[in-house]
Design a protein around this motif. Structure first.
Motif, PDB file in Angstrom:
ATOM      1  N   ARG A  56      15.222 -54.600  30.492  1.00 29.79           N
ATOM      2  CA  ARG A  56      16.628 -54.819  30.821  1.00 29.79           C
ATOM      3  C   ARG A  56      17.538 -54.177  29.773  1.00 29.79           C
ATOM      4  N   ALA A  57      17.179 -54.346  28.501  1.00 31.54           N
ATOM      5  CA  ALA A  57      17.985 -53.737  27.440  1.00 31.54           C
ATOM      6  C   ALA A  57      17.960 -52.215  27.534  1.00 31.54           C
ATOM      7  N   GLN A  58      16.790 -51.667  27.847  1.00 35.11           N
ATOM      8  CA  GLN A  58      16.686 -50.223  27.988  1.00 35.11           C
ATOM      9  C   GLN A  58      17.512 -49.728  29.173  1.00 35.11           C
ATOM     10  N   ASP A  78      12.469 -45.120  24.619  1.00 36.55           N
ATOM     11  CA  ASP A  78      13.263 -46.321  24.350  1.00 36.55           C
ATOM     12  C   ASP A  78      14.704 -46.171  24.763  1.00 36.55           C
ATOM     13  N   GLU A 128      20.150 -51.225  30.504  1.00 36.69           N
ATOM     14  CA  GLU A 128      21.576 -51.345  30.190  1.00 36.69           C
ATOM     15  C   GLU A 128      22.031 -50.250  29.234  1.00 36.69           C
ATOM     16  N   ALA A 129      21.159 -49.908  28.259  1.00 33.15           N
ATOM     17  CA  ALA A 129      21.524 -48.829  27.336  1.00 33.15           C
ATOM     18  C   ALA A 129      21.656 -47.504  28.078  1.00 33.15           C
ATOM     19  N   ARG A 145      12.853 -58.386  29.039  1.00 36.51           N
ATOM     20  CA  ARG A 145      14.049 -58.233  28.208  1.00 36.51           C
ATOM     21  C   ARG A 145      14.163 -56.818  27.653  1.00 36.51           C
ATOM     22  N   ALA A 146      13.028 -56.259  27.234  1.00 38.95           N
ATOM     23  CA  ALA A 146      13.061 -54.889  26.720  1.00 38.95           C
ATOM     24  C   ALA A 146      13.453 -53.900  27.811  1.00 38.95           C
TER      25      ALA A 146
END
Length: 403
Positions: free
Chosen positions: A184-186, A255, A188-189, A181-182
């Protein structure tokens, strides 16, 4: 403490615990009790107990079987060879009261080995109990009670090991999912920022190309025109460098976020800034007809809400369309039409006479802008299309505008 040293410390603790508990059980046992098949023990060495007297505690003695000592010592290697250690413990417990190392070995197998191995070892541990009673059909009383206790202990050891295994697997799975999840979030960001920076940089650099080309080919330009073009080039270059600095900070950051002291990307734009965008492009020499009569330009504003997302998508739509027109149809008139209202949604169209299709003056065009614009409109909940419409090339989009 390293992981290996911690594990070996635990193994040493298990060996000591098994030794102490075996000695304690020996104090209250009758010879042969709590063995998987007590009839196999002959009562002579090495099947009998070794009794030791404590020099510190007068009158206190403890006893342990030599074969049990072998099974207890084998627990040191229970992580490396759990199945082999369990087999040694089963053999020892069959002929001596080596119940404690047997329970620890079965627990380890249940934690570390696959289901088929666990079932095989558990059945192997239980097999001597019915075999002993079949060979001695008239045994009753205490031996039967001991056999029941042994069966319960074996089942409890395997069950507890499976429970600990499930907790460990669940924890590992949760940690892996958290990492995914981290990541994927990174990702996408980074994609969002890359899309935003592409839109900004492509617009700025295309303006630079237009003004630089005007200075290059218009040798008879007045001093005022030259000064204005140079000012636009300087301002666009400064803004492009700031945006590029943000991109580099994001890519260097672990991050995926801009540095605390660095500039932030100018994303707080909306439909209200479209007239300024058109004016800027007109100053660069483009012929633009903006038709937005009856549209509340401030109604699709800025921010993180639904209208803010739609407003930013609308702004980027116009920006990308003007950038493409400068690249592929230089000098052609551009018509921008904006219509709609709250509840009906926002309809946008940008069209210009279709050019030859190649980028102007060697300005690269990779098509990433239209791909990013398609994703942006889709994320806003809208629809996007582009292509030739007769002699014109048009971009069309519909964006939701909440009532």
């Amino acid at each position: 403490m390293s992981g290996y040293r911690r594990e070996k410390t635990i193994d040493l603790g298990m060996v000591v615990l098994a030794l102490v508990m075996s000695a304690a059980l020996a104090l209250v046992q009758v010879r042969g009790d709590l063995a998987l098949s007590p009839g196999l023990g002959s009562g002579t060495w090495p099947f009998d107990r070794l009794v030791f007297a404590s020099p510190l505690l007068i009158g206190f003695t403890w006893a342990v079987n030599p074969i049990s000592l072998v099974a207890i010592g084998a627990l040191w290697w229970r992580r490396r060879w759990p199945t082999a250690v369990a087999v040694v413990a089963i053999v020892a417990a069959t002929i001596t009261p080596a119940v404690v190392p047997l329970i620890i070995a079965l627990f380890t197998v249940a934690v570390l080995r696959p289901a088929r191995t666990i079932l095989t070892v558990a059945l192997l541990a239980l097999l001597p109990i019915p075999a002993h009673f079949l060979s001695s059909p008239y045994v009753s009383g205490v031996p039967i009670a001991n056999a029941v206790i042994l069966g319960v202990l074996i089942a409890a050891a395997v069950g507890w090991g499976l429970f600990v295994r499930s907790l460990s697997e669940r924890t590992e799975r949760a940690e892996a999912e958290a990492v995914l999840r981290a990541q994927r979030a990174q990702r996408e960001a980074r994609e969002d920022i890359a899309r935003e920076m592409h839109d900004v940089l492509a617009h700025r650099l295309s303006l630079l190309s237009v003004h630089a080309g005007a200075l290059e080919f218009n040798a008879g330009a007045s001093a005022q025109e030259t000064t204005r073009a140079a000012a636009v080039i300087r301002e666009s270059s400064h803004q492009a460098l700031e945006d590029l600095q943000v991109v580099l900070q994001v890519l260097r950051s672990p991050d995926g976020s801009p540095g605390a002291d660095g500039p932030a990307p100018r994303t707080r734009t909306g439909l209200a800034e479209v007239p300024d965008l058109v004016r800027e492009s007109r100053e660069a020499g483009m012929k633009i007809d903006l038709d937005a009569d009856g549209v509340d330009m401030d109604g699709v504003g800025r921010g993180a809400g639904p209208t803010g997302i739609a407003g930013l998508a609308a702004y980027r739509f116009v920006q990308e369309g003007l950038t493409n027109a400068r690249k592929h149809a230089p000098g052609a008139p551009v018509r921008v039409t904006i219509a709609g209202g709250p509840g009906d949604g926002l309809t946008l169209e940008l069209s210009n006479p279709a050019g030859p299709g190649g980028p102007r003056d060697g300005v690269p065009g990779s098509g990433q802008g239209l791909i990013g614009l398609t994703e942006r409109v889709a994320l806003a909940g809208g629809r996007f299309g582009h292509g030739k419409d007769g002699a014109e090339y048009a971009l069309r989009a519909w964006l939701p505008w909440p009532a």
